[in-house]
Structure formats: structure tokens, C-alpha cells
Motif scaffolding. Structure first.
Motif, PDB file in Angstrom:
ATOM      1  N   ILE A  71      -4.245   3.455  -0.722  1.00 56.68           N
ATOM      2  CA  ILE A  71      -4.002   3.081  -2.415  1.00 56.68           C
ATOM      3  C   ILE A  71      -3.308   2.049  -1.793  1.00 56.68           C
TER       4      ILE A  71
ATOM      5  N   TRP B  76       0.770  -1.049   0.203  1.00 55.96           N
ATOM      6  CA  TRP B  76      -0.034  -0.077  -0.029  1.00 55.96           C
ATOM      7  C   TRP B  76       1.140   0.506  -0.067  1.00 55.96           C
TER       8      TRP B  76
ATOM      9  N   ASP C 225     -12.947  16.068  -7.813  1.00 55.26           N
ATOM     10  CA  ASP C 225     -12.321  14.680  -7.966  1.00 55.26           C
ATOM     11  C   ASP C 225     -10.721  14.686  -8.127  1.00 55.26           C
TER      12      ASP C 225
ATOM     13  N   GLU D   1      -4.739  10.248   1.150  1.00 55.62           N
ATOM     14  CA  GLU D   1      -5.531   8.708   0.819  1.00 55.62           C
ATOM     15  C   GLU D   1      -4.871   7.076   1.289  1.00 55.62           C
TER      16      GLU D   1
ATOM     17  N   GLU E 245      -2.093   7.967 -10.296  1.00 58.35           N
ATOM     18  CA  GLU E 245      -2.330   7.189 -11.328  1.00 58.35           C
ATOM     19  C   GLU E 245      -1.415   6.444 -10.657  1.00 58.35           C
TER      20      GLU E 245
ATOM     21  N   VAL F 269      -7.719  11.779  -9.314  1.00 61.20           N
ATOM     22  CA  VAL F 269      -7.443  10.483 -10.147  1.00 61.20           C
ATOM     23  C   VAL F 269      -5.726  10.257 -10.261  1.00 61.20           C
TER      24      VAL F 269
ATOM     25  N   THR G 127      -2.724   1.979 -12.939  1.00 62.28           N
ATOM     26  CA  THR G 127      -4.166   1.776 -12.645  1.00 62.28           C
ATOM     27  C   THR G 127      -4.118   3.020 -11.495  1.00 62.28           C
ATOM     28  N   SER G 128      -5.315   3.621 -12.257  1.00 63.44           N
ATOM     29  CA  SER G 128      -5.851   4.675 -11.911  1.00 63.44           C
ATOM     30  C   SER G 128      -7.285   4.424 -10.285  1.00 63.44           C
ATOM     31  N   HIS G 129      -6.509   5.511  -9.779  1.00 64.89           N
ATOM     32  CA  HIS G 129      -7.689   5.146  -8.440  1.00 64.89           C
ATOM     33  C   HIS G 129      -8.188   6.715  -8.388  1.00 64.89           C
TER      34      HIS G 129
ATOM     35  N   VAL H 245      -2.123  -1.346  -3.550  1.00 59.70           N
ATOM     36  CA  VAL H 245      -1.331  -1.494  -4.459  1.00 59.70           C
ATOM     37  C   VAL H 245       0.555  -2.785  -4.493  1.00 59.70           C
TER      38      VAL H 245
ATOM     39  N   VAL I 249     -10.066   9.807  -5.294  1.00 60.72           N
ATOM     40  CA  VAL I 249     -10.362  10.212  -4.707  1.00 60.72           C
ATOM     41  C   VAL I 249     -10.428  11.158  -4.535  1.00 60.72           C
TER      42      VAL I 249
END
Length: 350
Positions: free
Chosen positions: A118, A49, A94, A116, A98, A96, A102-104, A120, A106
Motif C-alpha cells: 500500500i 509504502w 473485502d 498487499e 486503515e 479494509v 486513509t482506507s484501502h 503511504v 484489499v
């Protein structure tokens, strides 16, 4: 039916006033063509993470390579402290994130702060994350320092009067240093960059964090200061000044205490070297933390703000007292060189 406590149903009046003020400024800024812009900060994490940190503000978006962009960059790098506190935070967008393909998505908090965790899978070392606000073409990048799974040593350092001379025990001088002084005129504490860099180099892929009661507004300036003065790369753990949902002002001491407790949960096998000064609450905070988690503290190093005679007279006895009550070694010194010598005596690899 019993009434619910007011603190549960409604935010503190000061927080509501602050939100209304930020909303008014944001509406004006948007009408003037300002756009949501992400300021990304160094993050940290493990191989499973990462903690992503940043802040969203409203700012002009000059064309890349234009004269306006060069002017803005020069202004940012020579900014006086008070300008850092007049930016317009923005939360209605929002972001984004990356990382590793991958995209998340928050969402920043009411002060525009992004904080945050994440999930990964990453290898130990330095990685890059990209943050983009909404549909903006402008993307901010920042490093994320991933600790090795076998890391058993970590470094946590205060900022004000530990790595940077700000004279915080003297309020008027502290205000001058924080709000008026150009960031290039701020002075590093003698020997601290060498001490921290040697510790970081001796323990590669160990977590390095700078824990301060300072506001996120000053994060860009502090980051540039650390880089310019050759301090090791690390994540800043700052706070957001102003009211919370239930009180007038945030507690800087509570911020430090909660951050230390969080780091123990995130890195349960790491022994931390805690570095601070005797000008504010570092001694008391570190002493309490060491009592509660002696297995997670390698040592405590305190930079003394008093003169040399006071250091020589009181440093050793105070260290012995804290060591007896907390169960971990303490060292005191006027600068990084004195602390380095004493840490060597303790057998800590530097």
C-alpha cells in the motif's frame, strides 16, 4: 488455432480439489454462525509504502469481555500445533486496511492470505494498521515496521532450528514438535535472542524479517514465541501450504529464494545479515544469493546442528570455502554466543 497450454487455462487438479474442500467447509461454517475474521501479522515497509500481511478465517465472534472470549484466548495461547492447521480460510470478502487516516480495500487470495503493498507516507519507526473484514465490527490491529531511508543494514533470520529448536532434519521428531507439542514447550535456540536483539538495537529502524518455509497457519504461535522469548520485533515471511495453480505442493526453497530477491528490490541499498542453520537448505540458498548480490550481503551466520567437536573441526574451513566462492564473510557456530563472537571479529556492530 493452436490450443493454449492446460496450465494457462486451468488450475492444477489438486488446487481445484482444495478449493472445493475449502468451499464446502466455509459454507458449513457460515451456516453455523461463523464470521470472517482477520488475523493480522506484523508488516514492514519504507517511508513511501508498506507491505500489509494477514489472513482471513471463519471463526466464532464471542462478545467482548465474555467468558467465551476469555476461553478462546486461553485456548489460542495454549494451542497444540495441529489445531493451527484446521482453521477455515476464507477469500470471499473485502478487507479494509486503515493506516494513517486513509482506507484501502484489499482482497485475500484463495488461501485467505492478505499480502498487499500500500502506498503511504510514513515516518521511520513502528506504526499501527487496522484490518476489518467486510462489515464486521471486529477490527484487528498489527504493527508495521517502517525502515529509515538511510538504513544500510538489515537482518533476515530463519526460524526453524535457527531461533526455535524444532529438529527439522529428523522428520518424525519435527512432526511431533510441529503438530503435537504445546507452543509453550518449544525451546529457543541458546543465545540467538541475545544475538538478534543486540543487532536490532545497534541498528535502529533497520528492517528485521523472519523468513521461514512454515505455513501462515502457525504465524500467531510463532509471533507469540518470538515475543515471549525476547526476540526483536520483525515481520514473518511464511508461505501457504498446499497446491498451487500449477503444482501439487509449494516449494519452500523457492519461497525463500523469491523472498530474498524481492527484498533486494525493495531495499536496494541495504546490506543484509543472513542468519540460518545447516539442517535444511539455508547454506545453499544464502550462498547463491550472496554470489548474485554480494553488495547486498553484510555476512552470513549459520548455526550448526552438529555436536561441538564437529563445529570446531569443520566450521572454520566451511566458512572460508563459502567466503571465497561468494565474496562475503561467513561464520559458523553452535549457538548465538559463538556467532556473536565471530561477527564481532568481522567488525560487524553488535
Amino acid at each position: 488455432m493452436a490450443r493454449r497450454p492446460l496450465s494457462v487455462t486451468r488450475m492444477h487438479r489438486a488446487a481445484r480439489i482444495e478449493d472445493a474442500f475449502h468451499g464446502f467447509r466455509a459454507r458449513r461454517a457460515l451456516k453455523r454462525g461463523y464470521l470472517p475474521t482477520v488475523l493480522s501479522y506484523t508488516g514492514y515497509g519504507t517511508t513511501e509504502w508498506i507491505r500489509v500481511l494477514g489472513r482471513v478465517v471463519l471463526a466464532k465472534d464471542p462478545r467482548p469481555g465474555s467468558r467465551a472470549e476469555r476461553k478462546n484466548r486461553k485456548r489460542e495461547e495454549s494451542v497444540r500445533g495441529w489445531r493451527s492447521f484446521v482453521s477455515v480460510p476464507y477469500s470471499e470478502v473485502d478487507v479494509v486496511v486503515e493506516v494513517d487516516g486513509t482506507s484501502h480495500a484489499v482482497r485475500p487470495d484463495r488461501g485467505g492470505v492478505i499480502d498487499e503493498v500500500i502506498p503511504v507516507q510514513l515516518e521511520p519507526g513502528t506504526h499501527t494498521v487496522t484490518l476489518r473484514a467486510g462489515t464486521s465490527d471486529h477490527a484487528a490491529t498489527s504493527p508495521v515496521l517502517v525502515a529509515a531511508d538511510q538504513a544500510s543494514f538489515g537482518l533476515i533470520s530463519d526460524v526453524d532450528d535457527t531461533v526455535m529448536v524444532t529438529a527439522l532434519p529428523r522428520p518424525l521428531l519435527a512432526a511431533w514438535n510441529t503438530f503435537v507439542l504445546d507452543e509453550h514447550a518449544r525451546v529457543p535456540t541458546p543465545g540467538m535472542a541475545v544475538l538478534l536483539e543486540r543487532l536490532a538495537a545497534t541498528h535502529p529502524n533497520a528492517p528485521v524479517l523472519y523468513l521461514s518455509t512454515g505455513a501462515w497457519n502457525v504465524a500467531p504461535a510463532v509471533t507469540r514465541f518470538l515475543s515471549r522469548n525476547l526476540f526483536p520485533a520483525g515481520a514473518l515471511l511464511l508461505t501457504d501450504w498446499g497446491p498451487t495453480h500449477d503444482r501439487w505442493f509449494r516449494s519452500g526453497r523457492e519461497h525463500k529464494e523469491q523472498s530474498l530477491q524481492r527484498l533486494v528490490r525493495e531495499f536496494p541499498t541495504v546490506k543484509w545479515l543472513l542468519v540460518g542453520d545447516d539442517g535444511q537448505h539455508d547454506e545453499a540458498i544464502y550462498a547463491q544469493f550472496a554470489k548474485e548480490h554480494p553488495d547486498n550481503v553484510a555476512a552470513v551466520a549459520i548455526r550448526q546442528l552438529s555436536n561441538a567437536e564437529s563445529v570446531l573441526a569443520g566450521g572454520r574451513s566451511t566458512a572460508e570455502k563459502h567466503a571465497q566462492t561468494s565474496g562475503v564473510p561467513w561464520v559458523y557456530g553452535a549457538d548465538g554466543a559463538e556467532l556473536l563472537a565471530q561477527l564481532k571479529e568481522l567488525g560487524i556492530q553488535v
